[in-house]
Scaffold this active site. Sequence first.
Site, PDB file in Angstrom:
ATOM      1  N   GLN A 100     133.919  64.706  20.432  1.00 26.86           N
ATOM      2  CA  GLN A 100     134.100  64.449  22.009  1.00 26.86           C
ATOM      3  C   GLN A 100     135.321  65.381  22.141  1.00 26.86           C
ATOM      4  OE1 GLN A 100     135.538  60.249  20.665  1.00 26.86           O
ATOM      5  NE2 GLN A 100     134.572  59.736  22.491  1.00 26.86           N
ATOM      6  N   ASN A 101     135.552  66.258  21.453  1.00 25.38           N
ATOM      7  CA  ASN A 101     136.546  67.351  21.838  1.00 25.38           C
ATOM      8  C   ASN A 101     135.932  68.440  22.597  1.00 25.38           C
ATOM      9  OD1 ASN A 101     138.315  65.618  20.528  1.00 25.38           O
ATOM     10  ND2 ASN A 101     138.443  66.853  18.535  1.00 25.38           N
ATOM     11  N   HIS A 118     131.126  66.084  25.346  1.00 26.03           N
ATOM     12  CA  HIS A 118     131.843  66.152  26.523  1.00 26.03           C
ATOM     13  C   HIS A 118     131.981  67.636  27.074  1.00 26.03           C
ATOM     14  CE1 HIS A 118     133.947  62.001  25.855  1.00 26.03           C
ATOM     15  NE2 HIS A 118     132.694  61.836  25.952  1.00 26.03           N
ATOM     16  N   CYS A 129     125.089  77.016  42.373  1.00 23.90           N
ATOM     17  CA  CYS A 129     124.042  77.581  41.799  1.00 23.90           C
ATOM     18  C   CYS A 129     123.726  77.409  40.367  1.00 23.90           C
ATOM     19  CB  CYS A 129     124.039  79.221  41.885  1.00 23.90           C
ATOM     20  SG  CYS A 129     125.327  79.927  40.988  1.00 23.90           S
ATOM     21  N   CYS A 177     132.754  80.804  42.655  1.00 21.98           N
ATOM     22  CA  CYS A 177     131.395  81.409  41.985  1.00 21.98           C
ATOM     23  C   CYS A 177     131.393  83.086  42.154  1.00 21.98           C
ATOM     24  CB  CYS A 177     130.245  80.868  42.147  1.00 21.98           C
ATOM     25  SG  CYS A 177     128.839  81.594  41.116  1.00 21.98           S
ATOM     26  N   GLY A 218     139.579  60.502  14.121  1.00 26.29           N
ATOM     27  CA  GLY A 218     140.614  60.776  15.091  1.00 26.29           C
ATOM     28  C   GLY A 218     140.054  60.189  16.328  1.00 26.29           C
ATOM     29  N   SER A 219     139.540  59.056  16.542  1.00 23.64           N
ATOM     30  CA  SER A 219     139.127  58.709  17.769  1.00 23.64           C
ATOM     31  C   SER A 219     139.623  57.075  18.039  1.00 23.64           C
ATOM     32  CB  SER A 219     137.533  58.801  18.120  1.00 23.64           C
ATOM     33  OG  SER A 219     137.534  58.055  19.316  1.00 23.64           O
ATOM     34  N   LEU A 262     144.942  62.667   9.786  1.00 27.84           N
ATOM     35  CA  LEU A 262     143.856  63.314   9.274  1.00 27.84           C
ATOM     36  C   LEU A 262     143.993  64.675   8.502  1.00 27.84           C
ATOM     37  CD1 LEU A 262     143.050  61.640  11.837  1.00 27.84           C
ATOM     38  CD2 LEU A 262     140.909  62.747  11.790  1.00 27.84           C
TER      39      LEU A 262
HETATM   40 ZN    ZN Z   1     127.255  80.100  41.886  1.00 26.78          ZN
END
Ligand code: ZN
Length: 284
Positions: A100-101, A118, A129, A177, A218-219, A262
Site C-alpha cells: 500500500q506504500n 496505491h 494527455c 504537463c 505494518g498495516s 517490524l
Molecule cells: Zn499532458
Amino acid sequence: MPDPLSALIDLVAEGGVAVLSGAGLSTESGIPDYRGPTGSARKFAPMTYQTFTRDTAARQRYWARSYVGWRVIGRAAPNAGHRAVAGLQRAGLVSAVLTQNVDGLHQAAGARDVVELHGSIDRVVCLDCGQTTGRAELDARLRAANPAFAALAAAINPDGDADLDDAAVEAFRPVDCARCRTGVLKPDVVFFGETVPAERVDRCFASVAEARALLVLGSSLTVMSGRRFVLRAAKLGVPVAIVNQGPTRGDAYAAVKVDAPLGTVLPALGDALTLAQSGRSNEP
Ligand SMILES: [Zn+2]
C-alpha cells in the site's frame, strides 16, 4: 501454545507467502504513518481526488507541501524490515509482494515484481494527455519555476507535512504537463476518493489465491483497499499472519498476530530462516 514469533517463523518457513505491506513498514525509514500509532502528527486532512482536480488553490498548496515533502521521501532509505522481505523473496519463501506504500522502498531493498497498490510517488501523470514522467524531472521544473520557494524549502526542517507560511504557499507556482502544455499534473498515486485500477486489484487477488499464507506487515487494515485481501484470504482458507504495532481490523482473521516493531520482528524472522540478509546498499 507456541509464542507468536515462533508461530510466524513456522508459517513462513513453509514458503508461498504473499506479503501485504502498509505504512508501518516505512516508519522506521522516516516516512510518517498517518494512520498508525504515530499518526497524530498529521496536520492536514488527506487530499481527495475531487479536491485536487477541482480546486486550483488546493492543488497549489498540495504541490508546495509536496515539494518540501519530497526532500524527505526522495532521500528515504529502506530499513531492516524491507531488507528482510527482499531476503525472504530471494530465498524463495515469498511468492508476491503487494504494498500500500508509494515510497518504492521494497524495490530499493531489492524486492522484485512489487505490486504498488496505491501507485508510486516517484511518478507523475498528466490528467489530460496521460503522459507519465519521473518525479525527479518534475522536481527540477518546480525548482526552476520557484527559486525563492526552493531556497526557503531547503532551509526548513521538513517532516513530510511541511510547516510553511501561507504567503510562501500562495506564491508557489505549480507547473503543467511538459508535453501537452496545459494538462494538470498529479502524482501517480491513488488519492482518497479514487479507486485502485481493477487490473491491479485482480492481480493482488490472484496472488492471495495462489499463496500458502498471507503476511500483513505494518498495516492497521483500516481501509478496504487493503482489508479486502485479508477477507479474501480468510474466505479461501489461506492462513493470515499479521505483524503490526497495535490492533488491526484484520485481527479477527489472523492465525498469527505479532504485536511488535517490524524492525525487530522481520530481521529475527529472516535470521531464524537462516537467510543471508539482503542489505545491499544500505547496510549500516
Ligand atoms: Zn499532458
